[in-house]
Write a protein that holds these residues in place. Sequence first.
Motif, PDB file in Angstrom:
ATOM      1  N   LYS A   1     -12.261  10.004  -4.564  1.00 36.37           N
ATOM      2  CA  LYS A   1     -11.641   9.830  -6.041  1.00 36.37           C
ATOM      3  C   LYS A   1     -10.321   8.612  -5.741  1.00 36.37           C
ATOM      4  O   LYS A   1     -10.419   7.785  -6.576  1.00 36.37           O
ATOM      5  CB  LYS A   1     -11.021  11.116  -6.402  1.00 36.37           C
ATOM      6  N   LEU A   2      -9.498   9.035  -4.688  1.00 33.45           N
ATOM      7  CA  LEU A   2      -8.704   7.966  -4.618  1.00 33.45           C
ATOM      8  C   LEU A   2      -8.995   6.604  -4.312  1.00 33.45           C
ATOM      9  O   LEU A   2      -8.562   5.518  -4.758  1.00 33.45           O
ATOM     10  CB  LEU A   2      -7.701   8.223  -3.306  1.00 33.45           C
ATOM     11  N   ILE A   3      -9.984   6.498  -3.401  1.00 34.61           N
ATOM     12  CA  ILE A   3     -10.707   5.068  -3.145  1.00 34.61           C
ATOM     13  C   ILE A   3     -11.287   4.585  -4.375  1.00 34.61           C
ATOM     14  O   ILE A   3     -11.214   3.395  -4.748  1.00 34.61           O
ATOM     15  CB  ILE A   3     -11.580   5.196  -2.022  1.00 34.61           C
ATOM     16  N   LYS A   4     -12.077   5.250  -4.941  1.00 33.24           N
ATOM     17  CA  LYS A   4     -12.676   4.904  -6.241  1.00 33.24           C
ATOM     18  C   LYS A   4     -11.675   4.184  -7.405  1.00 33.24           C
ATOM     19  O   LYS A   4     -11.958   3.196  -7.990  1.00 33.24           O
ATOM     20  CB  LYS A   4     -13.584   6.235  -7.065  1.00 33.24           C
ATOM     21  N   ASP A   5     -10.595   4.872  -7.680  1.00 37.01           N
ATOM     22  CA  ASP A   5      -9.715   4.799  -8.487  1.00 37.01           C
ATOM     23  C   ASP A   5      -8.717   3.417  -8.020  1.00 37.01           C
ATOM     24  O   ASP A   5      -8.434   2.708  -8.803  1.00 37.01           O
ATOM     25  CB  ASP A   5      -8.782   5.910  -8.975  1.00 37.01           C
ATOM     26  N   ALA A   6      -8.470   3.394  -6.754  1.00 37.74           N
ATOM     27  CA  ALA A   6      -7.872   2.416  -6.197  1.00 37.74           C
ATOM     28  C   ALA A   6      -8.681   0.742  -6.515  1.00 37.74           C
ATOM     29  O   ALA A   6      -8.079  -0.290  -6.802  1.00 37.74           O
ATOM     30  CB  ALA A   6      -7.442   2.466  -4.906  1.00 37.74           C
ATOM     31  N   ARG A   7      -9.950   0.930  -6.338  1.00 40.59           N
ATOM     32  CA  ARG A   7     -10.721  -0.133  -6.472  1.00 40.59           C
ATOM     33  C   ARG A   7     -10.780  -0.620  -7.844  1.00 40.59           C
ATOM     34  O   ARG A   7     -10.525  -1.551  -8.426  1.00 40.59           O
ATOM     35  CB  ARG A   7     -12.188   0.012  -6.027  1.00 40.59           C
ATOM     36  N   SER A   8     -10.838   0.429  -8.799  1.00 38.80           N
ATOM     37  CA  SER A   8     -10.688   0.118 -10.161  1.00 38.80           C
ATOM     38  C   SER A   8      -9.538  -0.642 -10.697  1.00 38.80           C
ATOM     39  O   SER A   8      -9.533  -1.323 -11.554  1.00 38.80           O
ATOM     40  CB  SER A   8     -11.186   1.404 -11.069  1.00 38.80           C
ATOM     41  N   LYS A   9      -8.481  -0.239 -10.003  1.00 39.92           N
ATOM     42  CA  LYS A   9      -7.042  -0.517 -10.409  1.00 39.92           C
ATOM     43  C   LYS A   9      -6.647  -1.945  -9.762  1.00 39.92           C
ATOM     44  O   LYS A   9      -5.737  -2.430  -9.844  1.00 39.92           O
ATOM     45  CB  LYS A   9      -5.973   0.372 -10.294  1.00 39.92           C
ATOM     46  N   GLY A  10      -7.614  -2.260  -8.647  1.00 42.98           N
ATOM     47  CA  GLY A  10      -7.132  -3.409  -7.783  1.00 42.98           C
ATOM     48  C   GLY A  10      -6.103  -3.349  -6.853  1.00 42.98           C
ATOM     49  O   GLY A  10      -5.335  -3.973  -6.502  1.00 42.98           O
ATOM     50  N   GLN A  11      -5.988  -1.816  -6.381  1.00 44.98           N
ATOM     51  CA  GLN A  11      -5.097  -1.565  -5.579  1.00 44.98           C
ATOM     52  C   GLN A  11      -5.499  -1.594  -4.125  1.00 44.98           C
ATOM     53  O   GLN A  11      -6.738  -1.537  -3.646  1.00 44.98           O
ATOM     54  CB  GLN A  11      -4.525  -0.153  -5.787  1.00 44.98           C
ATOM     55  N   ARG A  12      -4.560  -1.414  -3.263  1.00 39.47           N
ATOM     56  CA  ARG A  12      -4.743  -1.332  -1.686  1.00 39.47           C
ATOM     57  C   ARG A  12      -4.155  -0.190  -1.434  1.00 39.47           C
ATOM     58  O   ARG A  12      -3.101   0.190  -1.780  1.00 39.47           O
ATOM     59  CB  ARG A  12      -4.450  -2.492  -0.501  1.00 39.47           C
ATOM     60  N   ILE A  13      -4.789   0.735  -0.478  1.00 32.88           N
ATOM     61  CA  ILE A  13      -4.173   1.733   0.177  1.00 32.88           C
ATOM     62  C   ILE A  13      -3.906   1.871   1.627  1.00 32.88           C
ATOM     63  O   ILE A  13      -4.603   1.361   2.537  1.00 32.88           O
ATOM     64  CB  ILE A  13      -5.403   3.032   0.042  1.00 32.88           C
ATOM     65  N   VAL A  14      -2.658   2.325   1.845  1.00 30.68           N
ATOM     66  CA  VAL A  14      -2.212   2.237   3.314  1.00 30.68           C
ATOM     67  C   VAL A  14      -2.250   3.785   3.688  1.00 30.68           C
ATOM     68  O   VAL A  14      -1.853   4.908   2.982  1.00 30.68           O
ATOM     69  CB  VAL A  14      -0.502   1.903   3.345  1.00 30.68           C
ATOM     70  N   PRO A  15      -3.116   4.034   4.628  1.00 26.27           N
ATOM     71  CA  PRO A  15      -3.678   5.486   4.908  1.00 26.27           C
ATOM     72  C   PRO A  15      -2.651   6.139   5.840  1.00 26.27           C
ATOM     73  O   PRO A  15      -2.866   6.317   7.077  1.00 26.27           O
ATOM     74  CB  PRO A  15      -5.007   5.245   5.735  1.00 26.27           C
ATOM     75  N   LEU A  16      -1.588   6.525   5.302  1.00 31.19           N
ATOM     76  CA  LEU A  16      -0.370   6.997   6.464  1.00 31.19           C
ATOM     77  C   LEU A  16      -0.733   8.549   6.744  1.00 31.19           C
ATOM     78  O   LEU A  16      -0.670   9.077   7.820  1.00 31.19           O
ATOM     79  CB  LEU A  16       0.912   6.923   5.671  1.00 31.19           C
ATOM     80  N   CYS A  17      -1.578   9.167   5.796  1.00 26.03           N
ATOM     81  CA  CYS A  17      -1.836  10.774   5.987  1.00 26.03           C
ATOM     82  C   CYS A  17      -3.185  10.436   7.037  1.00 26.03           C
ATOM     83  O   CYS A  17      -3.833  10.029   7.027  1.00 26.03           O
ATOM     84  CB  CYS A  17      -2.386  11.249   4.570  1.00 26.03           C
ATOM     85  N   PRO A  18      -2.995  11.574   8.199  1.00 25.36           N
ATOM     86  CA  PRO A  18      -3.877  11.589   8.922  1.00 25.36           C
ATOM     87  C   PRO A  18      -5.291  11.962   8.487  1.00 25.36           C
ATOM     88  O   PRO A  18      -6.229  11.134   8.873  1.00 25.36           O
ATOM     89  CB  PRO A  18      -3.464  12.829   9.875  1.00 25.36           C
ATOM     90  N   PHE A  19      -5.440  12.642   7.567  1.00 20.95           N
ATOM     91  CA  PHE A  19      -6.811  12.925   7.087  1.00 20.95           C
ATOM     92  C   PHE A  19      -7.413  11.473   6.558  1.00 20.95           C
ATOM     93  O   PHE A  19      -8.361  11.225   6.614  1.00 20.95           O
ATOM     94  CB  PHE A  19      -6.965  13.907   6.022  1.00 20.95           C
ATOM     95  N   VAL A  20      -6.827  10.878   5.722  1.00 21.12           N
ATOM     96  CA  VAL A  20      -7.084   9.693   4.901  1.00 21.12           C
ATOM     97  C   VAL A  20      -7.118   8.626   5.842  1.00 21.12           C
ATOM     98  O   VAL A  20      -8.271   7.753   5.756  1.00 21.12           O
ATOM     99  CB  VAL A  20      -6.412   9.378   3.501  1.00 21.12           C
ATOM    100  N   ARG A  21      -6.407   8.475   6.978  1.00 22.18           N
ATOM    101  CA  ARG A  21      -6.643   7.637   7.937  1.00 22.18           C
ATOM    102  C   ARG A  21      -7.881   7.853   8.792  1.00 22.18           C
ATOM    103  O   ARG A  21      -8.672   6.821   8.967  1.00 22.18           O
ATOM    104  CB  ARG A  21      -5.519   7.619   8.890  1.00 22.18           C
ATOM    105  N   ALA A  22      -8.201   9.098   9.171  1.00 20.26           N
ATOM    106  CA  ALA A  22      -9.553   9.372   9.706  1.00 20.26           C
ATOM    107  C   ALA A  22     -10.500   9.208   8.964  1.00 20.26           C
ATOM    108  O   ALA A  22     -11.806   8.596   9.309  1.00 20.26           O
ATOM    109  CB  ALA A  22      -9.585  10.764  10.246  1.00 20.26           C
ATOM    110  N   TYR A  23     -10.630   9.444   7.583  1.00 18.30           N
ATOM    111  CA  TYR A  23     -11.963   9.109   6.638  1.00 18.30           C
ATOM    112  C   TYR A  23     -11.840   7.725   6.707  1.00 18.30           C
ATOM    113  O   TYR A  23     -13.017   7.196   6.613  1.00 18.30           O
ATOM    114  CB  TYR A  23     -11.417   9.761   5.421  1.00 18.30           C
TER     115      TYR A  23
END
Length: 99
Positions: A63-85
């Motif tokens: 959901k985070l990735i889908k929303d970031a794409r639709s908003k034209g955002q980039r994500i820094v994956p500091l959280c270990p789970f999101v980084r591994a994902y």
Amino acid sequence: MTTMTITYSESDSKARYGASVEGILAEAELTLSKVSPSLVIADHTFVPDDLRGQGIAGALAEKLIKDARSKGQRIVPLCPFVRAYALKRKEELADVIQW
């Protein structure tokens, strides 16, 4: 499978995705720090014991990735789970993950 609901809330500098499952009081979450309109930091994912093993953390990340794409955002994956994902899907997420 029971119904999962994902909610989103935000303030000026923070944002939060919450995931709940029908019949279970506990709620999972993925929290963000908003750096700028085009950059967010995924800083924490938590899934309580009652909700583990159901793919909820992955659903929050999707959901985070889908929303970031639709908003034209980039994500820094500091959280270990999101980084591994993101590492497992590095090529397909190259447009949205900022290493």
